[in-house]
Design a protein around this motif. Structure first.
Motif, short mmCIF file in Angstrom:
data_model
loop_
_atom_site.label_atom_id
_atom_site.label_comp_id
_atom_site.label_asym_id
_atom_site.label_seq_id
_atom_site.Cartn_x
_atom_site.Cartn_y
_atom_site.Cartn_z
N UNK A 1 22.44 3.83 -11.13
CA UNK A 1 23.00 3.34 -12.36
C UNK A 1 24.70 2.95 -11.98
N UNK A 2 25.12 3.92 -11.00
CA UNK A 2 26.52 3.42 -10.48
C UNK A 2 26.54 2.38 -9.71
N UNK A 3 25.62 2.01 -9.23
CA UNK A 3 25.63 0.64 -8.22
C UNK A 3 25.12 -0.48 -8.91
N UNK B 1 0.74 -1.37 0.16
CA UNK B 1 0.04 -0.11 0.12
C UNK B 1 1.04 1.23 0.01
N UNK B 2 2.05 1.24 -0.70
CA UNK B 2 2.64 2.43 -0.88
C UNK B 2 1.94 3.56 -1.37
N UNK B 3 2.25 4.73 -0.94
CA UNK B 3 1.43 5.91 -1.64
C UNK B 3 2.24 6.31 -3.06
N UNK B 4 1.48 7.31 -3.60
CA UNK B 4 1.79 7.61 -5.15
C UNK B 4 3.11 8.42 -4.78
N UNK B 5 3.45 9.05 -3.74
CA UNK B 5 4.61 9.92 -3.52
C UNK B 5 5.79 8.93 -3.14
N UNK B 6 5.49 7.80 -2.58
CA UNK B 6 6.62 6.73 -2.22
C UNK B 6 7.15 6.26 -3.76
N UNK B 7 6.30 5.96 -4.50
CA UNK B 7 6.52 5.48 -5.92
C UNK B 7 7.16 6.50 -6.65
N UNK B 8 6.72 7.58 -6.54
CA UNK B 8 7.53 8.64 -7.48
C UNK B 8 8.78 8.82 -6.94
N UNK B 9 9.05 8.57 -5.57
CA UNK B 9 10.45 8.90 -5.19
C UNK B 9 11.27 7.40 -5.63
N UNK B 10 11.00 6.46 -5.57
CA UNK B 10 11.49 5.14 -6.15
C UNK B 10 11.84 5.29 -7.50
N UNK B 11 11.00 5.80 -8.19
CA UNK B 11 11.16 5.83 -9.61
C UNK B 11 12.18 6.95 -9.98
N UNK B 12 12.17 8.09 -9.03
CA UNK B 12 13.33 9.22 -9.30
C UNK B 12 14.95 8.43 -8.90
N UNK B 13 14.66 7.51 -8.06
CA UNK B 13 16.07 7.03 -7.54
C UNK B 13 16.51 5.85 -8.80
N UNK B 14 15.43 5.34 -9.50
CA UNK B 14 15.83 4.29 -10.42
C UNK B 14 16.61 5.14 -11.63
#
Length: 140
Positions: free
Chosen positions: A96-98, A77-90
């Protein structure tokens, strides 16, 4: 056989023929294939030819883990904001350095420590993000 029956038979036959050629791929397989094809020309030199089929097959589990993570996040049940942060990290350079890959040549494994091209970074970020979102949205 009248003209309508003959026309129906001729019209339906190509669809039946083509449906036999269709194959179902998982989200991870589709994104692995796309990533490998998009970065195949980014190879290391003229004496090197990438085996795209094997590379896509070996890359599929990598993308599968992001699909599974998206599914887990949806179930949690992650929020839309959490999902956007995860996508931003990806899509970040940090991510990509990892990601470090291995190459296999002549039966030996080699770590890819050379600099990563911008094309590779862009395609990797897009494929991981899309795999994750497919898992989150329940796209097989």
């Amino acid at each position: 056989m009248n003209k309508l029956e003959r026309f129906s038979l001729i019209a339906v036959f190509p669809f039946l023929l083509l449906s036999g050629c269709a194959q179902n791929q998982t989200s991870a397989q589709r994104h692995a294939n796309h990533f490998i094809m998009a970065t195949a020309e980014d190879s290391s030199g003229p004496n090197f030819r990438l085996n795209t089929a094997d590379s896509a097959r070996m890359t599929t589990p990598f993308f599968e883990q992001f699909w599974q993570q998206g599914k887990k996040d949806r179930d949690a049940g992650l929020t839309k904001k959490d999902i956007e942060q995860r996508i931003k990290y990806f899509q970040s350079e940090e991510f990509t350095n990892e990601v470090r890959g291995k190459s296999r040549f002549a039966g030996s494994d080699y770590n890819q420590d050379s600099s990563i091209s911008s094309l590779w970074r862009r395609e990797m970020s897009a494929a991981v993000s899309e795999s994750y979102m497919d898992g989150y949205n329940g796209v097989k």
